[in-house]
Design a protein around this motif. Structure first.
Motif, mmCIF file in Angstrom:
data_model
loop_
_atom_site.group_PDB
_atom_site.id
_atom_site.type_symbol
_atom_site.label_atom_id
_atom_site.label_comp_id
_atom_site.label_asym_id
_atom_site.label_seq_id
_atom_site.Cartn_x
_atom_site.Cartn_y
_atom_site.Cartn_z
ATOM 1 N N GLN A 1 13.339 17.078 -6.989
ATOM 2 C CA GLN A 1 12.567 17.347 -8.198
ATOM 3 C C GLN A 1 13.391 16.975 -9.428
ATOM 4 N N GLU A 2 13.588 15.658 -9.570
ATOM 5 C CA GLU A 2 14.347 15.160 -10.710
ATOM 6 C C GLU A 2 13.840 13.781 -11.098
ATOM 7 N N ARG A 3 13.793 13.539 -12.395
ATOM 8 C CA ARG A 3 13.392 12.228 -12.908
ATOM 9 C C ARG A 3 14.506 11.231 -12.641
ATOM 10 N N ARG A 4 14.106 10.046 -12.218
ATOM 11 C CA ARG A 4 15.110 9.004 -11.965
ATOM 12 C C ARG A 4 14.481 7.644 -12.274
ATOM 13 N N VAL A 5 15.104 6.901 -13.172
ATOM 14 C CA VAL A 5 14.622 5.561 -13.517
ATOM 15 C C VAL A 5 15.706 4.579 -13.130
ATOM 16 N N VAL A 6 15.461 3.787 -12.073
ATOM 17 C CA VAL A 6 16.482 2.865 -11.558
ATOM 18 C C VAL A 6 16.104 1.403 -11.772
ATOM 19 N N THR A 7 14.846 1.143 -12.148
ATOM 20 C CA THR A 7 14.417 -0.223 -12.462
ATOM 21 C C THR A 7 13.566 -0.162 -13.724
ATOM 22 N N ALA A 8 13.152 -1.317 -14.202
ATOM 23 C CA ALA A 8 12.084 -1.328 -15.195
ATOM 24 C C ALA A 8 10.845 -0.695 -14.559
ATOM 25 N N ILE A 9 9.964 -0.161 -15.376
ATOM 26 C CA ILE A 9 8.735 0.435 -14.855
ATOM 27 C C ILE A 9 7.546 -0.356 -15.402
ATOM 28 N N ILE B 1 6.774 15.527 -9.066
ATOM 29 C CA ILE B 1 7.369 14.184 -9.034
ATOM 30 C C ILE B 1 6.483 13.208 -8.269
ATOM 31 N N ILE B 2 6.392 11.982 -8.806
ATOM 32 C CA ILE B 2 5.838 10.837 -8.081
ATOM 33 C C ILE B 2 6.971 9.845 -7.878
ATOM 34 N N GLU B 3 7.239 9.457 -6.639
ATOM 35 C CA GLU B 3 8.277 8.466 -6.337
ATOM 36 C C GLU B 3 7.604 7.144 -6.012
ATOM 37 N N ASP B 4 8.034 6.078 -6.681
ATOM 38 C CA ASP B 4 7.382 4.792 -6.443
ATOM 39 C C ASP B 4 8.148 3.970 -5.421
ATOM 40 N N VAL B 5 7.591 2.797 -5.100
ATOM 41 C CA VAL B 5 8.161 1.957 -4.041
ATOM 42 C C VAL B 5 9.514 1.377 -4.421
ATOM 43 N N ASP B 6 9.868 1.424 -5.697
ATOM 44 C CA ASP B 6 11.168 0.942 -6.153
ATOM 45 C C ASP B 6 12.215 2.046 -6.224
ATOM 46 N N GLY B 7 11.832 3.270 -5.881
ATOM 47 C CA GLY B 7 12.775 4.378 -5.909
ATOM 48 C C GLY B 7 12.824 5.132 -7.222
ATOM 49 N N ASN B 8 11.984 4.740 -8.188
ATOM 50 C CA ASN B 8 11.892 5.521 -9.420
ATOM 51 C C ASN B 8 11.172 6.835 -9.145
ATOM 52 N N ARG B 9 11.616 7.874 -9.833
ATOM 53 C CA ARG B 9 10.911 9.159 -9.721
ATOM 54 C C ARG B 9 10.376 9.530 -11.101
ATOM 55 N N GLU C 1 10.027 5.653 -19.722
ATOM 56 C CA GLU C 1 11.120 6.592 -19.456
ATOM 57 C C GLU C 1 10.854 7.478 -18.237
ATOM 58 N N GLY C 2 9.807 7.154 -17.490
ATOM 59 C CA GLY C 2 9.579 7.878 -16.246
ATOM 60 C C GLY C 2 8.805 9.176 -16.400
ATOM 61 N N VAL C 3 7.912 9.249 -17.381
ATOM 62 C CA VAL C 3 7.022 10.403 -17.525
ATOM 63 C C VAL C 3 5.592 9.882 -17.564
ATOM 64 N N LEU C 4 4.802 10.289 -16.586
ATOM 65 C CA LEU C 4 3.419 9.836 -16.480
ATOM 66 C C LEU C 4 2.518 10.742 -17.319
ATOM 67 N N VAL C 5 1.897 10.176 -18.346
ATOM 68 C CA VAL C 5 0.936 10.903 -19.173
ATOM 69 C C VAL C 5 -0.361 10.109 -19.206
ATOM 70 N N LEU C 6 -1.442 10.803 -19.560
ATOM 71 C CA LEU C 6 -2.766 10.191 -19.626
ATOM 72 C C LEU C 6 -3.323 10.322 -21.038
ATOM 73 N N LEU D 1 -1.083 3.199 -14.944
ATOM 74 C CA LEU D 1 0.281 2.680 -14.832
ATOM 75 C C LEU D 1 0.422 2.034 -13.463
ATOM 76 N N PRO D 2 0.610 0.716 -13.383
ATOM 77 C CA PRO D 2 0.628 0.034 -12.086
ATOM 78 C C PRO D 2 1.968 0.149 -11.354
ATOM 79 N N VAL D 3 2.423 1.392 -11.173
ATOM 80 C CA VAL D 3 3.536 1.631 -10.260
ATOM 81 C C VAL D 3 2.930 2.145 -8.955
ATOM 82 N N PHE D 4 3.390 1.615 -7.863
ATOM 83 C CA PHE D 4 2.793 1.944 -6.566
ATOM 84 C C PHE D 4 3.556 3.107 -5.941
#
Length: 446
Positions: free
Chosen positions: A6-14, A49-57, A405-410, A38-41
């Motif tokens: 349960q931690e935000r992590r940005v390791v690539t561009a989003i 937390i949502i973790e994407d296929v690139d390892g970003n959280r 910055e790794g925060v999903l808002v609508l 937001l087209p992150v898969f």
């Protein structure tokens, strides 16, 4: 509750390279009309937390549009749905029934407002629930007209597009729409011409006057309203408005329908938002948060109204699917055990406190025209500095900055100028505050 840190992590561009690759594949085969915020898969999700296929959280402040209130991989939902999957996936309740459907209807009878006898029918989507509420109201009253409200949203099917106020993107080019739908004013306090303190009495009087003059109360089958208007901008009707409309419906034999598809199941700090002013609807529609992410919806209401439809008149092949029913029982179990109403109220306390501080201390804080909502259904309406003119550009820029910055808002709102926050009710307070830090920083970049 979940193995995902349960931690935000940005390791690539989003979006990252794998998401970009998947997006290219998507564009080849998925219809262009199906958009994404937001087209992150997503690879996995849980807690906040949502973790994407690139390892970003990403910190999730959307909950799949108020669906994963118990988290996207809640233990009880997974456990119950998995057990049901092993037994059978489908029989169609209209062919051979099963206990899970009955259990969900029993829970709905217990949890929804009012102590009168209640019955339910289960469906797949919120729009389907609303359509069936209209069917039930019409056959019960032997009337045809349906009254809805400015800024309301009720779905994307033909009838629910007619019920929905916002044209773009929901209605543009898709008409003609179903007839006998009439729209009247709602008590939008922030934008009411004579002030929020007058909105409840004045808007209800205007709405009732229009119904009487333009439709005739004796012709109205149903009045349908979201107790907190969702897509229209998280508008809480000013106090007194809902009770006046509900009383008018009662006095005139009109079925009062509370559309709690977005606001129900602990989202506002109560099981259902209409409880705030003691409203007991004749029918209540639910979906979204009901089943922890599995497709399920319901119409619940007074037994004599629900029984108006003839046998075979309600239903659908997948309605009340057994796996979705199992998920709903797991979601309700989680809501009870974790006191998610209490957690929603705490989320409101934290968010409104922090957002209020931003409004007062940021150099550009005056673009926050209004902070509103209840529980974990909170929004800020953005305006042009020194005015109440809608500022959709600021909403879009803020959302983009948060996403980076790794925060999903609508976003939402009739004018596209509302940033809405729908965190999972199980989000940790540290994550919530971190997300608010990112939002505060984003204000400094617009």
């Amino acid at each position: 509750m979940t193995a995902i840190p349960q931690e935000r992590r940005v390791v690539t561009a989003i979006p990252g390279p794998k998401s970009v690759e998947l997006q290219a594949r998507r564009l080849e085969t998925v219809a262009a009309g199906v958009g994404s915020t937001l087209p992150v898969f997503t690879a996995r999700a849980g807690g906040g937390i949502i973790e994407d296929v690139d390892g970003n959280r990403l910190i999730d402040l959307g909950s799949g549009i108020a669906v994963t209130s118990v988290g996207a991989s809640a233990e009880a939902v997974v456990r119950r749905a998995s057990a049901q999957l092993a037994d059978f996936t489908h029989t169609c309740f209209m062919v051979t029934p099963y206990e899970g459907y009955v259990e969900v209807c029993e829970q709905l009878a217990e949890l929804t407002p009012g102590d009168h006898p209640k019955k339910s029918a289960l469906f797949n989507s919120g729009a389907e629930a609303v359509e069936n509420a209209v069917k039930i109201a019409r056959i019960h009253t032997k009337r045809t007209a349906v009254v809805v409200f400015d800024h309301g949203y009720h779905g994307r099917t033909n009838l629910t597009m007619a019920l929905t106020a916002k044209n773009m993107p929901y209605k543009q080019g898709f008409g003609p729409f179903a007839p006998e739908v009439y729209r009247v004013p709602v008590a939008y306090g922030y934008r009411w011409p004579t002030g929020a303190e007058n909105a409840g009495a004045e808007a209800s009087a205007q709405a009732i006057d229009q119904i009487n003059k333009q439709i005739g109360a004796e012709n109205v089958a149903a009045i349908i309203i979201e107790p907190v208007l969702g897509e229209g901008g998280f508008i809480e009707p000013a106090k007194g408005f809902l009770p006046a409309i509900a009383q008018f419906a009662k006095d005139n034999g009109i079925v009062f329908v509370a559309d709690e598809i977005q606001s129900g199941f602990c989202r506002t700090g109560q099981w259902f938002a209409c409880e705030d002013e003691g409203i007991v609807p004749d029918l209540i529609t639910t979906a979204k948060g009901i089943a922890g992410g599995l497709p399920l919806s319901a119409v619940t209401g007074r037994a004599e109204i629900m029984d108006s439809a003839h046998s075979g008149g309600l239903g659908g092949t997948y309605g009340g699917n057994p796996v979705a029913c199992a998920g709903a029982l797991g979601a309700i179990e989680t809501m009870r055990e974790l006191d998610l109403n209490g957690k929603a109220k705490r989320i409101e306390e934290v968010m409104k406190g922090r957002l209020g501080e931003m409004q007062s201390k940021l150099d550009n804080g005056d673009i926050i025209g209004d902070i509103r909502g209840r529980g974990a259904m909170i929004a800020i309406e953005l305006v042009k500095s020194g005015t109440k003119d809608p500022n959709p550009e600021a909403a879009a820029k803020l959302a983009k900055a948060c996403h980076a910055e790794g925060v999903l808002v609508l976003t939402c709102g009739t004018y596209g100028n509302v940033l809405r926050f729908l965190p999972p009710l199980v989000i940790g307070e540290d994550l919530l505050n971190e997300a608010l830090d990112v939002i505060e920083q984003a204000f400094g970049r617009i």
